[in-house]
Design an enzyme around this catalytic site. Structure first.
Site, PDB file in Angstrom:
ATOM      1  N   ASN A   1       0.826  -1.201   0.000  1.00  0.00           N
ATOM      2  CA  ASN A   1       0.000   0.000   0.000  1.00  0.00           C
ATOM      3  C   ASN A   1       0.863   1.254   0.000  1.00  0.00           C
ATOM      4  O   ASN A   1       2.034   1.215   0.380  1.00  0.00           O
ATOM      5  CB  ASN A   1      -0.922   0.000   1.225  1.00  0.00           C
ATOM      6  N   CYS A   2       0.238   2.345  -0.407  1.00  0.00           N
ATOM      7  CA  CYS A   2       0.879   3.646  -0.459  1.00  0.00           C
ATOM      8  C   CYS A   2       1.596   3.927   0.865  1.00  0.00           C
ATOM      9  O   CYS A   2       1.015   3.679   1.921  1.00  0.00           O
ATOM     10  CB  CYS A   2      -0.183   4.710  -0.728  1.00  0.00           C
ATOM     11  N   PRO A   3       2.829   4.377   0.833  1.00  0.00           N
ATOM     12  CA  PRO A   3       3.629   4.845  -0.298  1.00  0.00           C
ATOM     13  C   PRO A   3       4.613   3.807  -0.842  1.00  0.00           C
ATOM     14  O   PRO A   3       5.444   4.130  -1.682  1.00  0.00           O
ATOM     15  CB  PRO A   3       4.400   6.008   0.309  1.00  0.00           C
TER      16      PRO A   3
END
Length: 80
Positions: free
Chosen positions: A16-18
């Site tokens: 998941n981000c980042p």
């Protein structure tokens, strides 16, 4: 399906981000100028983040696709 043969593949599935963009930054750095990188991701935020990354650093987003919740990107590293 796009018929590009990448020089390298970044599998960011499940991240998941980042994390996908952080990994992308390292992979693109290690790629030869003009090289083609395929990115595989499952985080929907990559639809926003990867095009912005490419635009900001002048890499070419050659193609992007979505297949059943998996996002595919082909990025050509700038020549400089």
């Amino acid at each position: 399906m796009t018929d590009f043969t990448p020089d390298a593949v970044l599998d960011a599935t499940g991240l998941n981000c980042p994390e996908p963009v952080m990994m992308l930054h390292q992979y693109i750095r290690d790629l030869a100028p003009g090289g083609l990188l395929k990115v595989i991701a499952t985080d929907p935020s990559t639809r926003r983040d990867i095009p912005k990354f490419c635009g900001f650093l002048d890499h070419e987003l050659v193609e992007q696709q979505e297949e059943a919740g998996t996002y595919l990107y082909w990025i050509r590293k700038k020549l400089d």
